[in-house]
Each structure stands twice: as structure tokens, then as C-alpha cells.
Design an enzyme around this catalytic site. Structure first.
Site, short mmCIF file in Angstrom:
data_model
loop_
_atom_site.label_atom_id
_atom_site.label_comp_id
_atom_site.label_asym_id
_atom_site.label_seq_id
_atom_site.Cartn_x
_atom_site.Cartn_y
_atom_site.Cartn_z
N TRP A 161 -20.30 68.46 41.89
CA TRP A 161 -19.53 69.23 42.86
C TRP A 161 -20.32 70.34 43.55
O TRP A 161 -19.84 70.91 44.52
CB TRP A 161 -18.31 69.86 42.17
CG TRP A 161 -18.58 70.51 40.84
CD1 TRP A 161 -18.36 69.95 39.62
CD2 TRP A 161 -19.13 71.81 40.58
NE1 TRP A 161 -18.73 70.81 38.61
CE2 TRP A 161 -19.20 71.97 39.18
CE3 TRP A 161 -19.55 72.86 41.40
CZ2 TRP A 161 -19.69 73.13 38.58
CZ3 TRP A 161 -20.04 74.01 40.80
CH2 TRP A 161 -20.11 74.14 39.41
N ASN A 162 -21.51 70.67 43.08
CA ASN A 162 -22.15 71.87 43.64
C ASN A 162 -22.76 71.65 45.02
O ASN A 162 -22.67 72.52 45.87
CB ASN A 162 -23.20 72.41 42.66
CG ASN A 162 -24.27 71.40 42.31
OD1 ASN A 162 -23.99 70.21 42.17
ND2 ASN A 162 -25.49 71.85 42.16
N GLY A 238 -25.90 65.37 36.79
CA GLY A 238 -24.89 66.08 36.00
C GLY A 238 -25.51 66.68 34.76
O GLY A 238 -26.70 66.99 34.72
N GLU A 260 -30.76 62.97 37.04
CA GLU A 260 -31.15 64.32 37.46
C GLU A 260 -30.17 65.25 36.76
O GLU A 260 -29.01 65.39 37.16
CB GLU A 260 -31.08 64.45 38.98
CG GLU A 260 -31.91 65.60 39.53
CD GLU A 260 -31.13 66.90 39.57
OE1 GLU A 260 -31.23 67.66 38.57
OE2 GLU A 260 -30.45 67.16 40.56
N LEU A 261 -30.66 65.89 35.68
CA LEU A 261 -29.77 66.62 34.79
C LEU A 261 -29.93 68.13 34.95
O LEU A 261 -30.26 68.61 36.03
CB LEU A 261 -30.02 66.16 33.36
CG LEU A 261 -29.95 64.63 33.16
CD1 LEU A 261 -30.27 64.25 31.73
CD2 LEU A 261 -28.57 64.11 33.58
N CYS A 294 -28.86 73.18 39.94
CA CYS A 294 -29.62 72.74 38.77
C CYS A 294 -30.95 73.47 38.62
O CYS A 294 -31.46 73.61 37.52
CB CYS A 294 -29.86 71.23 38.84
SG CYS A 294 -30.65 70.68 40.37
N GLU A 392 -28.06 75.96 29.74
CA GLU A 392 -27.72 76.10 31.16
C GLU A 392 -26.33 76.70 31.30
O GLU A 392 -25.37 76.24 30.68
CB GLU A 392 -27.77 74.74 31.84
CG GLU A 392 -27.51 74.81 33.34
CD GLU A 392 -27.62 73.46 34.01
OE1 GLU A 392 -28.21 73.39 35.11
OE2 GLU A 392 -27.13 72.47 33.43
#
Length: 499
Positions: A161-162, A238, A260-261, A294, A392
Site C-alpha cells: 500500500w505504500n 511486502g 522485495e521485502l 522499505c 522494521e
């Protein structure tokens, strides 16, 4: 069928899913609402899909993959991608406004992203007609051997969502260049912009089924997409915890994965750095996007010699940050995007204080604004073993750690399981290279922070994921290499006769 959303009885904009070149309701007829984080009020209604809808979308993507789209060449794909880039440029302002309404981030930040995204389509359009193989010398004179780079097939993407359209585009542009098709499941918090973008894909002239959007508020929808046997590659952005489950589910039917975490990126500040530049870089790295990125520079690792001088600058600028309506030009930081994230950020700060961290500034909600606003926060006295230095947060919280030697700084930066980004601030070019080479991170910025481009690979190591987005590396994620052996002489022999 009309592409425009229709108003519901309560005034919400009612959208439909885009599957196989058609606007569709969920098979069940169920719907859910998207809420504006700034007002706290619902503003749009979208279909609430289930596994049946996912199956229809994947089948549509398969039909395109092995039909009309699969028959196109790189030149035709490039032409359509350039057309889509032109349309995206035309609609950037409206799409940015949609994203701000969905996720609460600054309109100017979303507009900056949308205005830059056509560059991804144009860059990868330039790659589409250059996916050439090579002739390989053979040790057998009667054989010619060459390779082909072919599309992996249907891709299933799950985006957060970012930055919904930016992170969608990082997947879409290279996979289109490779000749793949896509089924995307946007976040339940920001489902609308992908549906608006589907209008442009249709207008650009892509064959039905090349691009499909399935919306749903249950994790079961994403799981159905990842587990579908027709999906040959999964592209996920995510959290690491969900990333592990995605990788396991995809592996069950031998689908490839790019992940892509998360990140816990450190900005290392040495005594010879320009502190004014550092202060600007630190503020931009953690607060410009409300910390909801991220690669947020959430750890400030600063030499003891310049600790106080730098923090006085950071504190002064942090306390002047203007919170408010994300659509206002005066606003510098918007709300957190949803109640769950607001609760997460608050919990991290409370536990940090309990562990012994100090609050230099912030550390609390902004009740005057209401809603989901949290004051930009700087925590001091943080040690590498504390939760806020390891995990995080995905919010406007900066943890400050202090070091005395270069080796200690590098060890601190490398002390988490993440490896996405890092910043190095120094006037010594030798130190800059030395430290950049020592950091376990997929992206290192020197005397800058959080810069991306379509031709530069982006991704992480460790708990920050697998694979790369952007750059030539991204196209390779979506292709498979085929070796072709051509016998030239026609002279074959009985395989069971020696000599």
C-alpha cells in the site's frame, strides 16, 4: 463496458475488477470499501474477490500468454509500452490524487512517483527488442548451438500500500518487455489505483488478458494467486514473514519468485561529513514518506565526535515538519496509512522507551490533527540489541546509535537480518568505497539517500529478499534461457554401434 466507476447509493465510487479485457464483479458479488486515511471515511467500493475470481484471471492471462500476446515480437511490445508511457504521463496527476486518497501520503510525493514512472516503461521498451541469445561454439563440428531468452509465462504479483503503482510498475515494465502476462493483487488498503491504471492499459491497445487486476481484502486471495498452478513466477513486495510463505507456496508448483521485502537501513555518518547535507539526507530518508518505505533510513549510525552537532540540526528540522492534509502544498508529512500501522508504530516507541531509549523529539500521536497522525520521532541511546534497532517499524521513527571506529560502524550497520539499503556520509573518497564494499546491502548511497532509476537494479539480501527489480537484471527474472542444438550434417548413426 464502461470503464468509469459508478456511484453507489451512499456516494462511494464503485469500481470493478479488470480480467481478460473486461470489467467484472466478484463471482460472489461481494464488495469492500477503501478508506481515506486523512478523513477516516470510506470513499470507494471495490469487488471482494475469492479463489474463483483468481482462477478466471490466471486463465485469461494464460490465454493471452499462449495466444495473441505470445505471438507478438519485441518491436510490437515496445510500441505498446511507449504508448502506455504516453498515457501514463497524461494521467499522472489524477492517478497521484487517487493514490493519496487511498494511502494518505503526500500528493507531491505521489505525483513525483507517477511523473517518473513513464521512464520505466520507456527504458524497458528499449530492452524488449534486444533480448537476443547467442551462438555457442560447439565441440562437435556437425552441430550449431544457440540460445533463446523466452518469457517465463504468467506472473502473479502482490503489491503493498505504500507506493502501489510505483511498485507495480517495477514488476510490470520488465515482464512486458520479456513477453509475460500479469495478474496483480493490490493491497486491500489501496486497491483503486491499479484499477484506474487498467483503463490506460486497455486504451494503449494491449491484448485482453495481458494485464489483470484482482481485488480482495482477505489474505486468501493472494494465497490463491501464489498457489495457482498456472502462475509461473511470483513477484511479491511486502514483509519477510509473508515473503517466506509466498516462497514456500510458489515452490510447491515450481514457480520462480522475486521477493522485495523489508529493510532496517542504516545511514553511517563520519566526522568529515557535511553535517548540513547529512541532516537533510536523514530527514528525507526517514520522514519524507512518513517512514512508510522499505528503504527508510531508520537507523542513524553517527560518529561520537559529531553526534551532538548533527542531532541538534536533525531535532531542529524535525520539530518544524508540518503535518496535515496530504493534498496541501504546505504539508510535509501526512498520516500513517491505516489503523494497524498506527498501532504498530506506537507500540515500537513504547517498547523502546521501556528498554531504555530516550525520546529526543516526537514519540506520540498528534491528537490535534486527529486520525492517524504520529509525530516524527527521534530515539537516542539506542543500542544494536534493542528491538527498534533490529526490526522494521515502517513509520516515522529514527533510532540513533553511536560509534567510535569505522569497523564498529560497519558492524552496527550489518547487525540486522536485513540488507536492503544503506547510506554513507563522508568527505573521504577512499573511505566511501571501502565502507560501501563492506556493507551487506543491495543498495548503497554515498552522500545521498533513496535515489532510484529504471536502469539501476534494486533489491536486497538476507531478509530483504531475492532477485532484482529495475535494470537489465529485472528482465532476466522474467525469462528462461533455452539452448537449441541443430545437427547440420544429417549423418546420424545407430547409438548402440561403436566406432
Amino acid at each position: 463496458m464502461s470503464t468509469a466507476p459508478s456511484p453507489t447509493g451512499d456516494g462511494l465510487a464503485a469500481y470493478r475488477m479488470w480480467i481478460g479485457g473486461q470489467w467484472r464483479e466478484a463471482a460472489s458479488g461481494a464488495r469492500f470499501e477503501s478508506t481515506d486515511p486523512f478523513t477516516g471515511l470510506p470513499w470507494a467500493s471495490v469487488p471482494d474477490a475469492a479463489a474463483e475470481d483468481v482462477d478466471q484471471a490466471v486463465r485469461a492471462a494464460e490465454q493471452a500468454q499462449y495466444g495473441a500476446w505470445g505471438k507478438t515480437n519485441g518491436f510490437e511490445r515496445a510500441r505498446l509500452m511507449h504508448r502506455l508511457a504516453d498515457l501514463l504521463e497524461r494521467e499522472a496527476a489524477d492517478l497521484a490524487a487517487t493514490e493519496t486518497r487511498d494511502n494518505g501520503k503526500l500528493l507531491r510525493e505521489m505525483l513525483g512517483q507517477l511523473e517518473y514512472l513513464p521512464a520505466w516503461l520507456r527504458y524497458f521498451a528499449g530492452v524488449a527488442d534486444k533480448l537476443q541469445g547467442e551462438v555457442i561454439p560447439s565441440d562437435r563440428p556437425n552441430f550449431m548451438v544457440y540460445t533463446r531468452h523466452e518469457p517465463v509465462g504468467v506472473v502473479g504479483a502482490i503489491v503493498p500500500w505504500n507506493s502501489p503503482l510505483m511498485l507495480l510498475m517495477w514488476k510490470l515494465a520488465p515482464l512486458l518487455a520479456a513477453g509475460c502476462t500479469l495478474v496483480v493483487k493490490p493491497s486491500e488498503h489501496t486497491p483503486v489505483s491499479a484499477l484506474e491504471f487498467a483503463r490506460l492499459v486497455d486504451e494503449a491497445g494491449f491484448p485482453p488478458g495481458v494485464f489483470n487486476v484482482v481485488t480482495g481484502q482477505s489474505a486468501d486471495v493472494g494465497q490463491a494467486l501464489v498457489e495457482h498452478p498456472g502462475v509461473r513466477h511470483v513477484a511479491f513486495t511486502g514483509s519477510p514473514g509473508v515473503g517466506v510463505k509466498v516462497a514456500q507456496s510458489a515452490a510447491a508448483h515450481f514457480a520462480r519468485v522475486t521477493l522485495e521485502l523489508g529493510g532496517k537501513s542504516a545511514q553511517l555518518v563520519f566526522p568529515d561529513a557535511d553535517l548540513e547535507a547529512v541532516a537533510n539526507g536523514v530527514i528525507a530518508g526517514i520522514f519524507a514518506a512518513t517512514g512508510q518505505t522499505c528503504v527508510a533510513g531508520s537507523r542513524l549510525v553517527v560518529h561520537r565526535e559529531v553526534h551532538d552537532a548533527l542531532l541538534s540540526r536533525v531535532r531542529a528540522r524535525t520539530e518544524r515538519i508540518v503535518l496535515g492534509d496530504p493534498t496541501s502544498e504546505d504539508t510535509e508529512m501526512g498520516p500513517l496509512s491505516n489503523p494497524a500501522q498506527f498501532k504498530t508504530v506506537s507500540g515500537f516507541v513504547e517498547r523502546a522507551v521501556a528498554e531504555g531509549a530516550g525520546i529526543l523529539t516526537g514519540g506520540c500521536p498528534d491528537h490535534g490533527l486527529g486520525g492517524l497522525f504520529y509525530r516524527p520521532t527521534v530515539l537516542t541511546g539506542v543500542t544494536p540489541d534493542m528491538e527498534v534497532a533490529r526490526e522494521e517499524i515502517f513509520g516515522p521513527v529514527l533510532s540513533v546509535l553511536t560509534f567510535d571506529t569505522e569497523e564498529e560502524a560497519v558492524d552496527m550497520a550489518n547487525s540486522t537480518e536485513y540488507g536492503l539499503g544503506a547510506g554513507v556520509w563522508t568527505g573521504d573518497v577512499r573511505r566511501a568505497h571501502r565502507v560501501a564494499h563492506s556493507l551487506r546491502a543491495g543498495n548503497v548511497w554515498v552522500n545521498s539517500y533513496r535515489v532510484v532509476a529504471p536502469n539501476v537494479p534494486f533489491g536486497g539480501t538476507g531478509a530483504s529478499g531475492w532477485g532484482r527489480e529495475s535494470g537489465i537484471d529485472a528482465v532476466r527474472e522474467y525469462t528462461v534461457t533455452k539452448a537449441v542444438w541443430i545437427e547440420l550434417s544429417g549423418a546420424t548413426r545407430d547409438p548402440f554401434t561403436l566406432g
